[in-house]
Design a protein around this motif. Structure first.
Motif, PDB file in Angstrom:
ATOM      1  N   PRO A   1      88.283  21.662 -10.236  1.00  0.00           N
ATOM      2  CA  PRO A   1      89.379  21.441  -9.286  1.00  0.00           C
ATOM      3  C   PRO A   1      88.868  21.232  -7.867  1.00  0.00           C
ATOM      4  O   PRO A   1      87.773  21.674  -7.504  1.00  0.00           O
ATOM      5  CB  PRO A   1      90.192  22.735  -9.392  1.00  0.00           C
ATOM      6  CG  PRO A   1      89.190  23.771  -9.812  1.00  0.00           C
ATOM      7  CD  PRO A   1      88.211  23.052 -10.701  1.00  0.00           C
ATOM      8  N   ALA A   2      89.668  20.547  -7.063  1.00  0.00           N
ATOM      9  CA  ALA A   2      89.350  20.408  -5.641  1.00  0.00           C
ATOM     10  C   ALA A   2      89.377  21.787  -4.994  1.00  0.00           C
ATOM     11  O   ALA A   2      90.110  22.679  -5.421  1.00  0.00           O
ATOM     12  CB  ALA A   2      90.349  19.478  -4.967  1.00  0.00           C
ATOM     13  N   GLY A   3      88.571  21.954  -3.970  1.00  0.00           N
ATOM     14  CA  GLY A   3      88.507  23.258  -3.312  1.00  0.00           C
ATOM     15  C   GLY A   3      88.000  23.130  -1.896  1.00  0.00           C
ATOM     16  O   GLY A   3      88.024  22.046  -1.295  1.00  0.00           O
ATOM     17  N   MET A   4      87.496  24.232  -1.377  1.00  0.00           N
ATOM     18  CA  MET A   4      87.061  24.275   0.009  1.00  0.00           C
ATOM     19  C   MET A   4      85.934  23.285   0.293  1.00  0.00           C
ATOM     20  O   MET A   4      85.852  22.707   1.376  1.00  0.00           O
ATOM     21  CB  MET A   4      86.605  25.700   0.353  1.00  0.00           C
ATOM     22  CG  MET A   4      86.281  25.917   1.822  1.00  0.00           C
ATOM     23  SD  MET A   4      85.730  27.608   2.141  1.00  0.00           S
ATOM     24  CE  MET A   4      87.203  28.528   1.710  1.00  0.00           C
ATOM     25  N   ASN A   5      85.052  23.076  -0.687  1.00  0.00           N
ATOM     26  CA  ASN A   5      83.907  22.188  -0.470  1.00  0.00           C
ATOM     27  C   ASN A   5      83.935  20.945  -1.360  1.00  0.00           C
ATOM     28  O   ASN A   5      82.962  20.206  -1.432  1.00  0.00           O
ATOM     29  CB  ASN A   5      82.596  22.943  -0.695  1.00  0.00           C
ATOM     30  CG  ASN A   5      82.473  23.451  -2.124  1.00  0.00           C
ATOM     31  OD1 ASN A   5      83.460  23.510  -2.863  1.00  0.00           O
ATOM     32  ND2 ASN A   5      81.278  23.829  -2.520  1.00  0.00           N
ATOM     33  N   LEU A   6      85.054  20.713  -2.037  1.00  0.00           N
ATOM     34  CA  LEU A   6      85.214  19.540  -2.900  1.00  0.00           C
ATOM     35  C   LEU A   6      86.569  18.919  -2.622  1.00  0.00           C
ATOM     36  O   LEU A   6      87.606  19.547  -2.853  1.00  0.00           O
ATOM     37  CB  LEU A   6      85.095  19.939  -4.374  1.00  0.00           C
ATOM     38  CG  LEU A   6      85.208  18.811  -5.407  1.00  0.00           C
ATOM     39  CD1 LEU A   6      84.077  17.799  -5.227  1.00  0.00           C
ATOM     40  CD2 LEU A   6      85.183  19.376  -6.825  1.00  0.00           C
ATOM     41  N   ILE A   7      86.577  17.688  -2.114  1.00  0.00           N
ATOM     42  CA  ILE A   7      87.820  17.096  -1.630  1.00  0.00           C
ATOM     43  C   ILE A   7      88.729  16.610  -2.745  1.00  0.00           C
ATOM     44  O   ILE A   7      89.939  16.478  -2.561  1.00  0.00           O
ATOM     45  CB  ILE A   7      87.512  15.934  -0.654  1.00  0.00           C
ATOM     46  CG1 ILE A   7      88.773  15.536   0.115  1.00  0.00           C
ATOM     47  CG2 ILE A   7      86.904  14.753  -1.392  1.00  0.00           C
ATOM     48  CD1 ILE A   7      88.532  14.550   1.236  1.00  0.00           C
ATOM     49  N   GLU A   8      88.175  16.361  -3.918  1.00  0.00           N
ATOM     50  CA  GLU A   8      88.974  15.821  -5.015  1.00  0.00           C
ATOM     51  C   GLU A   8      88.494  16.415  -6.335  1.00  0.00           C
ATOM     52  O   GLU A   8      87.337  16.820  -6.458  1.00  0.00           O
ATOM     53  CB  GLU A   8      88.848  14.297  -5.058  1.00  0.00           C
ATOM     54  CG  GLU A   8      87.413  13.803  -5.176  1.00  0.00           C
ATOM     55  CD  GLU A   8      87.281  12.309  -4.955  1.00  0.00           C
ATOM     56  OE1 GLU A   8      88.049  11.560  -5.586  1.00  0.00           O
ATOM     57  OE2 GLU A   8      86.416  11.902  -4.153  1.00  0.00           O
ATOM     58  N   PRO A   9      89.367  16.490  -7.334  1.00  0.00           N
ATOM     59  CA  PRO A   9      88.934  17.028  -8.631  1.00  0.00           C
ATOM     60  C   PRO A   9      87.878  16.130  -9.273  1.00  0.00           C
ATOM     61  O   PRO A   9      87.882  14.912  -9.092  1.00  0.00           O
ATOM     62  CB  PRO A   9      90.225  17.033  -9.465  1.00  0.00           C
ATOM     63  CG  PRO A   9      91.339  16.895  -8.484  1.00  0.00           C
ATOM     64  CD  PRO A   9      90.797  16.130  -7.325  1.00  0.00           C
ATOM     65  N   LEU A  10      86.989  16.755 -10.006  1.00  0.00           N
ATOM     66  CA  LEU A  10      86.003  16.021 -10.798  1.00  0.00           C
ATOM     67  C   LEU A  10      86.329  16.260 -12.265  1.00  0.00           C
ATOM     68  O   LEU A  10      86.304  17.401 -12.731  1.00  0.00           O
ATOM     69  CB  LEU A  10      84.586  16.525 -10.500  1.00  0.00           C
ATOM     70  CG  LEU A  10      83.931  16.035  -9.211  1.00  0.00           C
ATOM     71  CD1 LEU A  10      82.647  16.802  -8.954  1.00  0.00           C
ATOM     72  CD2 LEU A  10      83.650  14.549  -9.274  1.00  0.00           C
ATOM     73  N   LYS A  11      86.654  15.214 -12.971  1.00  0.00           N
ATOM     74  CA  LYS A  11      86.989  15.380 -14.382  1.00  0.00           C
ATOM     75  C   LYS A  11      86.403  14.240 -15.196  1.00  0.00           C
ATOM     76  O   LYS A  11      86.143  13.146 -14.687  1.00  0.00           O
ATOM     77  CB  LYS A  11      88.501  15.454 -14.576  1.00  0.00           C
ATOM     78  CG  LYS A  11      89.287  14.283 -14.018  1.00  0.00           C
ATOM     79  CD  LYS A  11      90.777  14.531 -14.166  1.00  0.00           C
ATOM     80  CE  LYS A  11      91.591  13.386 -13.553  1.00  0.00           C
ATOM     81  NZ  LYS A  11      93.047  13.624 -13.690  1.00  0.00           N
ATOM     82  N   GLY A  12      86.191  14.513 -16.460  1.00  0.00           N
ATOM     83  CA  GLY A  12      85.615  13.515 -17.350  1.00  0.00           C
ATOM     84  C   GLY A  12      85.216  14.168 -18.653  1.00  0.00           C
ATOM     85  O   GLY A  12      85.733  15.223 -19.021  1.00  0.00           O
ATOM     86  N   HIS A  13      84.277  13.572 -19.340  1.00  0.00           N
ATOM     87  CA  HIS A  13      83.827  14.136 -20.609  1.00  0.00           C
ATOM     88  C   HIS A  13      82.324  13.933 -20.778  1.00  0.00           C
ATOM     89  O   HIS A  13      81.727  13.045 -20.172  1.00  0.00           O
ATOM     90  CB  HIS A  13      84.583  13.516 -21.790  1.00  0.00           C
ATOM     91  CG  HIS A  13      84.439  12.026 -21.877  1.00  0.00           C
ATOM     92  ND1 HIS A  13      85.393  11.164 -21.387  1.00  0.00           N
ATOM     93  CD2 HIS A  13      83.439  11.235 -22.374  1.00  0.00           C
ATOM     94  CE1 HIS A  13      84.999   9.915 -21.588  1.00  0.00           C
ATOM     95  NE2 HIS A  13      83.822   9.934 -22.185  1.00  0.00           N
ATOM     96  N   ILE A  14      81.756  14.794 -21.597  1.00  0.00           N
ATOM     97  CA  ILE A  14      80.342  14.724 -21.940  1.00  0.00           C
ATOM     98  C   ILE A  14      80.235  14.202 -23.367  1.00  0.00           C
ATOM     99  O   ILE A  14      80.963  14.654 -24.254  1.00  0.00           O
ATOM    100  CB  ILE A  14      79.676  16.107 -21.842  1.00  0.00           C
ATOM    101  CG1 ILE A  14      79.749  16.634 -20.408  1.00  0.00           C
ATOM    102  CG2 ILE A  14      78.226  16.057 -22.299  1.00  0.00           C
ATOM    103  CD1 ILE A  14      79.274  18.069 -20.283  1.00  0.00           C
ATOM    104  N   THR A  15      79.343  13.258 -23.578  1.00  0.00           N
ATOM    105  CA  THR A  15      79.090  12.738 -24.919  1.00  0.00           C
ATOM    106  C   THR A  15      77.751  13.272 -25.432  1.00  0.00           C
ATOM    107  O   THR A  15      76.976  13.873 -24.679  1.00  0.00           O
ATOM    108  CB  THR A  15      79.051  11.204 -24.918  1.00  0.00           C
ATOM    109  OG1 THR A  15      77.909  10.772 -24.148  1.00  0.00           O
ATOM    110  CG2 THR A  15      80.320  10.618 -24.307  1.00  0.00           C
TER     111      THR A  15
END
Length: 365
Positions: free
Chosen positions: A51-65
């Motif tokens: 999730p976005a937070g104090m030091n991350l402006i936007e959520p990072l989402k995806g998947h690992i293969t």
């Protein structure tokens, strides 16, 4: 396709395997040999979201293969010589992990953007007066209310045409002209760490980041007037030359070190001194340490991947990871036995070559 003898999980995996590899997968599973690993590169084993937070402006989402698992862990001996390259999902997972792991003190000063934020390196974002970039920017600001110019450090990680970049802006407030009369802060410093020459940065990346900063100025309305490019000093630093499969780790490792240094000091001048050679990896003392810093960092990400998969909800992911781990141990053991036999054979040949040849000369009467 014959599914007799396959478990329910194996049947589900078979549905995800490309048609041309399904026969290989089912036959290898029945024969209990590691050939099935060649068929599951594109199978998703874990979905993640930071999730976005104090030091991350936007959520990072995806998947690992499974391809990402192979490229990160490299726990089969042969993968040390022929590793695979990561998908962007694998890189984004590593980025999210190190940003989330940053100490609280450093989070107050730094702000990291997502990988290729606002799809900034897409070929279409600068067409029609950056229309597409503006559209992506509007989606970004709907997720955050943070003032990026209030931070000491901005970090833009990016991957473009198999090359990796980390753009750092120190003291971004120094790049803007404020509407309120107050003392102008020191100029901003923009540093690009990259795995290639400066051409792409100068012609594609830097202009688009500057445009993005201008959009932030416009968005904040009454606080700032404009971006002053004269107040930005720019520096370009190139990483040591590495193979393509290591380039994402070079970028991620630098991001981690920048986040760590930001935690140590809140003085931007001291920070600049600390990061002067941050793009250089240390050379280990081979008598005591076998791996450089980037490789040790990759081991950390590999452990995080393992924990994420084994604690996750994907039964397919758990099954494939465990199978891979089991077969990796067997393959490595077999390879070590083979290498030992080859070593012994080479040693015997060398010893035979050292023995003096006895030449018998018969005396002719």
């Amino acid at each position: 396709m014959d599914v007799e003898g396959l478990t329910e999980v194996e049947k589900e995996i078979l549905k995800l395997v490309p048609d041309k590899y399904r026969g290989l997968f089912s036959a290898s599973i029945r024969a209990k040999n590691p050939g099935f690993l060649l068929a599951v590169d594109d199978v998703k084993v874990h979905d993640f979201q930071y999730p976005a937070g104090m030091n991350l402006i936007e959520p990072l989402k995806g998947h690992i293969t499974m391809k990402d698992v192979s490229g990160i862990t490299r726990d089969q001996m042969i993968e040390h010589f022929h590793p695979t390259c990561l998908n962007q999902g694998g890189v984004a997972f590593g980025l999210g992990y190190i940003v989330e792991d940053q100490a609280y003190k450093g989070r107050m000063q730094t702000l990291c953007f997502g990988l290729n934020t606002c799809d900034i390196l897409n070929d279409d974002v600068d067409k029609n007066g950056f229309e597409k970039l503006e559209e992506n920017f509007n989606m970004l600001i709907n997720q955050t209310d943070v003032d990026i110019f209030s931070k000491n450090y901005l970090i833009f990680p990016a991957i473009h045409q198999l090359q990796s970049y980390c753009i750092l802006i120190i003291n971004p407030l120094g790049a803007v002209v404020t509407k309120r009369s107050r003392k102008q802060p020191p100029p901003a410093t923009m540093i690009c760490y990259a795995t290639t020459s400066s051409y792409s940065y100068e012609n594609y990346i830097a202009p688009r980041i500057m445009k993005l900063l201008e959009m932030f100025v416009d968005h904040y309305g009454g606080r700032y007037k404009s971006i002053s490019r004269q107040n930005i000093t720019s520096t370009y630093k190139e990483f040591a030359n590495k193979k393509g499969y290591d380039k994402p780790f070079q970028m991620l490792h630098v991001v981690q070190k920048l986040l760590d240094f930001a935690t140590l000091t809140n003085n931007t001048d001291e920070f600049k001194k600390e990061i002067e050679n941050v793009e250089q990896d240390y050379i280990p003392d081979m008598e005591t340490v076998c791996y450089d810093g980037m490789t040790m960092f990759r081991f950390t990400i590999a452990r995080a991947v393992r924990a994420a998969i084994m604690r996750g909800t994907s039964e397919i992911g758990k099954y494939l990871y465990q199978k891979r781990f089991l077969h990796s141990g067997k393959l490595n053991a077999e390879m070590k036995i083979k290498q030992e036999k080859e070593r012994q054979y080479a040693e015997e040949r060398a010893n035979r070559a050292k023995k003096p040849k006895i030449i018998v000369v018969e005396e002719i009467l």
